[in-house]
Structure formats: structure tokens, C-alpha cells
Design an enzyme around this catalytic site. Sequence first.
Site, PDB file in Angstrom:
ATOM      1  N   ASP A  88       0.650  -0.980   0.324  1.00  0.00           N
ATOM      2  CA  ASP A  88      -0.319  -0.234   0.136  1.00  0.00           C
ATOM      3  C   ASP A  88       0.881   1.539   0.182  1.00  0.00           C
ATOM      4  O   ASP A  88       1.638   2.247   1.078  1.00  0.00           O
ATOM      5  CB  ASP A  88      -1.049  -0.134   1.278  1.00  0.00           C
ATOM      6  CG  ASP A  88      -1.757   0.910   0.725  1.00  0.00           C
ATOM      7  OD1 ASP A  88      -2.021   1.959   0.219  1.00  0.00           O
ATOM      8  OD2 ASP A  88      -2.979   0.896   2.498  1.00  0.00           O
ATOM      9  N   ASN A 115       2.446   6.366 -10.119  1.00  0.00           N
ATOM     10  CA  ASN A 115       1.230   6.431 -10.555  1.00  0.00           C
ATOM     11  C   ASN A 115       0.281   6.327  -9.752  1.00  0.00           C
ATOM     12  O   ASN A 115      -1.383   6.811 -10.336  1.00  0.00           O
ATOM     13  CB  ASN A 115       1.359   5.136 -11.903  1.00  0.00           C
ATOM     14  CG  ASN A 115       0.151   5.574 -12.288  1.00  0.00           C
ATOM     15  OD1 ASN A 115      -0.490   6.199 -13.069  1.00  0.00           O
ATOM     16  ND2 ASN A 115      -0.526   4.183 -11.521  1.00  0.00           N
ATOM     17  N   SER A 167      -2.272  15.920 -12.576  1.00  0.00           N
ATOM     18  CA  SER A 167      -3.463  15.182 -14.169  1.00  0.00           C
ATOM     19  C   SER A 167      -3.539  16.761 -13.920  1.00  0.00           C
ATOM     20  O   SER A 167      -3.141  18.075 -13.539  1.00  0.00           O
ATOM     21  CB  SER A 167      -4.795  15.847 -12.508  1.00  0.00           C
ATOM     22  OG  SER A 167      -5.326  15.391 -13.219  1.00  0.00           O
ATOM     23  N   TYR A 180      -9.571  16.196  -4.516  1.00  0.00           N
ATOM     24  CA  TYR A 180      -8.496  15.166  -5.557  1.00  0.00           C
ATOM     25  C   TYR A 180      -7.656  16.114  -6.240  1.00  0.00           C
ATOM     26  O   TYR A 180      -5.966  15.963  -6.452  1.00  0.00           O
ATOM     27  CB  TYR A 180      -8.793  14.771  -6.827  1.00  0.00           C
ATOM     28  CG  TYR A 180      -8.935  13.928  -7.800  1.00  0.00           C
ATOM     29  CD1 TYR A 180      -7.605  13.189  -7.851  1.00  0.00           C
ATOM     30  CD2 TYR A 180      -8.514  14.613  -8.863  1.00  0.00           C
ATOM     31  CE1 TYR A 180      -7.397  12.089  -8.752  1.00  0.00           C
ATOM     32  CE2 TYR A 180      -7.710  13.460 -10.337  1.00  0.00           C
ATOM     33  CZ  TYR A 180      -7.158  12.773 -10.077  1.00  0.00           C
ATOM     34  OH  TYR A 180      -6.444  12.070 -11.030  1.00  0.00           O
TER      35      TYR A 180
HETATM   36  P1  NAD Z   1      -7.508   3.567 -12.365  1.00  0.00           P
HETATM   37  O1  NAD Z   1      -8.141   3.553 -11.361  1.00  0.00           O
HETATM   38  O2  NAD Z   1      -7.210   2.191 -13.599  1.00  0.00           O
HETATM   39  O3  NAD Z   1      -5.934   2.604 -11.855  1.00  0.00           O
HETATM   40  C1  NAD Z   1      -5.072   3.269 -10.721  1.00  0.00           C
HETATM   41  C2  NAD Z   1      -4.044   2.134  -9.934  1.00  0.00           C
HETATM   42  O4  NAD Z   1      -3.952   2.603  -8.627  1.00  0.00           O
HETATM   43  C3  NAD Z   1      -4.964   1.016  -9.407  1.00  0.00           C
HETATM   44  O5  NAD Z   1      -3.941  -0.566 -10.183  1.00  0.00           O
HETATM   45  C4  NAD Z   1      -5.268   1.029  -8.477  1.00  0.00           C
HETATM   46  O6  NAD Z   1      -5.103  -0.299  -7.811  1.00  0.00           O
HETATM   47  C5  NAD Z   1      -3.572   1.613  -7.922  1.00  0.00           C
HETATM   48  N1  NAD Z   1      -3.758   1.915  -6.594  1.00  0.00           N
HETATM   49  C6  NAD Z   1      -4.791   3.441  -5.586  1.00  0.00           C
HETATM   50  N2  NAD Z   1      -4.598   3.313  -4.893  1.00  0.00           N
HETATM   51  C7  NAD Z   1      -3.450   2.586  -3.915  1.00  0.00           C
HETATM   52  C8  NAD Z   1      -2.778   2.104  -3.301  1.00  0.00           C
HETATM   53  N3  NAD Z   1      -2.851   2.595  -2.128  1.00  0.00           N
HETATM   54  N4  NAD Z   1      -1.395   1.625  -3.175  1.00  0.00           N
HETATM   55  C9  NAD Z   1      -1.479   0.491  -4.403  1.00  0.00           C
HETATM   56  N5  NAD Z   1      -1.604   0.766  -5.583  1.00  0.00           N
HETATM   57  C10 NAD Z   1      -3.028   1.843  -5.868  1.00  0.00           C
HETATM   58  O7  NAD Z   1      -6.732   4.629 -12.712  1.00  0.00           O
HETATM   59  P2  NAD Z   1      -5.481   5.239 -13.735  1.00  0.00           P
HETATM   60  O8  NAD Z   1      -6.764   6.280 -14.581  1.00  0.00           O
HETATM   61  O9  NAD Z   1      -4.819   4.264 -14.537  1.00  0.00           O
HETATM   62  O10 NAD Z   1      -5.060   6.192 -13.165  1.00  0.00           O
HETATM   63  C11 NAD Z   1      -3.199   6.644 -12.788  1.00  0.00           C
HETATM   64  C12 NAD Z   1      -3.054   7.861 -12.747  1.00  0.00           C
HETATM   65  O11 NAD Z   1      -3.180   8.518 -12.944  1.00  0.00           O
HETATM   66  C13 NAD Z   1      -4.119   8.415 -11.299  1.00  0.00           C
HETATM   67  O12 NAD Z   1      -2.607   8.952 -10.202  1.00  0.00           O
HETATM   68  C14 NAD Z   1      -4.772   9.296 -11.090  1.00  0.00           C
HETATM   69  O13 NAD Z   1      -5.363   9.584 -10.933  1.00  0.00           O
HETATM   70  C15 NAD Z   1      -4.102   9.585 -13.097  1.00  0.00           C
HETATM   71  N6  NAD Z   1      -5.053  10.331 -14.258  1.00  0.00           N
HETATM   72  C16 NAD Z   1      -6.035   9.817 -14.411  1.00  0.00           C
HETATM   73  C17 NAD Z   1      -6.450  10.528 -15.160  1.00  0.00           C
HETATM   74  C18 NAD Z   1      -7.812   9.653 -16.233  1.00  0.00           C
HETATM   75  O14 NAD Z   1      -8.246  10.506 -17.161  1.00  0.00           O
HETATM   76  N7  NAD Z   1      -7.703   8.218 -16.290  1.00  0.00           N
HETATM   77  C19 NAD Z   1      -6.407  11.909 -15.282  1.00  0.00           C
HETATM   78  C20 NAD Z   1      -5.168  12.633 -15.041  1.00  0.00           C
HETATM   79  C21 NAD Z   1      -4.593  11.842 -14.246  1.00  0.00           C
END
Ligand code: NAD
Length: 272
Positions: A88, A115, A167, A180
Site C-alpha cells: 500500500d 502513478n 493531473s 483530488y
Molecule cells: P486506475 O484507477 O485505473 O488505476 C489506479 C491504480 O492505482 C490501480 O491499479 C489501483 O489499484 C492503484 N492504487 C490505488 N490505491 C493504491 C494504493 N494505496 N497502493 C497501491 N496502489 C494503489 O486509474 P488510472 O486512470 O490508470 O490513473 C492512474 C493515475 O493517473 C492516477 O494517479 C490518476 O489520478 C492519474 N490520472 C488519471 C486520469 C484519467 O483520466 N484516467 C487523468 C489524470 C490523472
Amino acid sequence: MKGSRHAEPPGRIHMTNEHPHARGGKFLEGQTALVTGASRGIGRAVARRLAAAGACTYLNYLKNEASAEETLSMITGAEGSGMLLRFDVADFGAAQEAVQQIIRERGTLDILVNNAGITLDGIFVRMGPDDWNTVIDTNLKGALNCTRAALRCMMKQRRGRIVNISSIVAETGNPGQAVYAATKAGLLGLTKSLAREFASRNILINAVAPGFIETDMTAAIPEAPRADVKKMIPLERLGTPDDVAGAVAFLVSKDADYITGQVIHVNGGLYM
Ligand code: NAD
């Protein structure tokens, strides 16, 4: 230069200084990377890209072992190398121990991609400390925890790359995403401060700020607002995890040797 002539016929590519990407794309050969939240979405795409470039890539995940296994088999199926690493990111001790394990097994950690992230959207006045603590613990403290662990090793080796996944909302704000957005803006302050603090040790720290990327995180957004966002994007499409992975791969490559403390926006022009 006045009076100079082309040494080669025009159009011929000069190969003396071989481009690192030209060596079969294995520009991270011999390096070790850790990608947090690599079981799916952007983390999966980043991990696959780094492994394809030759890095032995540790895939951090929290709960979804089957999905993390799937990422790993995609990597090994493409002749890349990787390992699963469950912890975690919000747990300081667990993050330190995880990085220690990498050092024991590989002797080095060259690349960290922070990430892992979660969203918990809602009207701010309806949210309480329990809600925002979860988001802050994962998104902001998670990056602090992993970065602290990685820097100890990178300082000794006087080399390292860290990429924080922020983001678009860190800069634009977004109603319903105050907490967020605050964590993602916090990552930008962290990136710039650490970039200054560790530049003399050849540790380069940058951020990538994705726009609207199609992943599980954004899958729950209904079709109507999704279409509205699409209309506002100059490139007229939502982003893919691979679009983000490309920017991360660039930042950890030799081509980015003179880039630190920067934010690369990957958003199809939605925010400029
Ligand atoms: P997602 O929800 O598909 O993936 C997030 C990952 O983080 C998952 O594998 C989850 O299990 C893991 N995670 C969450 N809490 C955790 C913890 N405490 N310890 C270890 N792992 C943990 O989301 P995504 O869209 O792939 O996002 C990835 C990153 O990109 C994030 O930081 C998100 O904020 C950022 N982001 C995403 C977007 C978007 O449009 N999807 C836009 C801007 C930023």
C-alpha cells in the site's frame, strides 16, 4: 556556415551519434524501475512501456492480484522482465520495505513512477476528513513515501529519474474534485522542489499531467459529460493510457537528460 558543403548527400541520415531509441528500442537495458498502481490503466501502460524498453520493472499493486498478474504476463509475453510487488503506497513502512526489497534483489533502483491514485469526487461541503484523508494518503503521501525510499538509493548511486503522475485538474481545478485536485497540485510542488533539491546529484524529477484518459477511473463518467469533454479537446478524442506512457518513457530516457522540474501535459490540447 558560410561556404560549407554537405559532407553527405542531402536526405541521408547521419548515424555517427546513434540515437538510443535506434538500438532495438531497448534504451533502458540494465535499469530497474518501480511503477506504483501498475495493475491496470495508466500504470499498466507505463510498466509495459518501460519493460519493453529493457527495464526490469517492478509492478506495484494493492488488491487486484489477478489484474497485476495480467500486466506481468503481457510484459513477459513480450520478452520483457518484471516482478510483482504488493504494498500500500499510503503505508510509509511498507513503501520503505518494498524499495529495500528491490535493492536487495537488483542492487539498484533507477526509475520510480508515482502513478497510484484514487478519486473520491463529491461536493466539498458534503465530504469529511475520512474522505479526504483517503485521497491525500494515497495520492500525495503515497508519492512522498515511495519517493523518500527511492531517493536514499538514488542519492548513493548519484543517478535516478522520478516521474509523478499529476493531473490536468492540478492546474485548471474542477468542481467536485477539490481534494483530488489539491493532491495533484501538491505533486507539482513536490516535483519542482525535489527537482531543485536533487539536481546536483543527477536525480531528475518531473511530472506528467494527463487530461481525460480512458481507464477504469473514468469509465463511470456518463456518456453525456464524456461527449461534452470530447468536444472541448482540440485533438477531438479522449486520451489512451499509451499516450501517457509515451511521455513517461521520454522523461526517463537519455533524450530527457536536461529536463527536470517540468510538467508535461498529455491532454490533446484541452488545457494549454
Ligand atoms: P486506475 O484507477 O485505473 O488505476 C489506479 C491504480 O492505482 C490501480 O491499479 C489501483 O489499484 C492503484 N492504487 C490505488 N490505491 C493504491 C494504493 N494505496 N497502493 C497501491 N496502489 C494503489 O486509474 P488510472 O486512470 O490508470 O490513473 C492512474 C493515475 O493517473 C492516477 O494517479 C490518476 O489520478 C492519474 N490520472 C488519471 C486520469 C484519467 O483520466 N484516467 C487523468 C489524470 C490523472
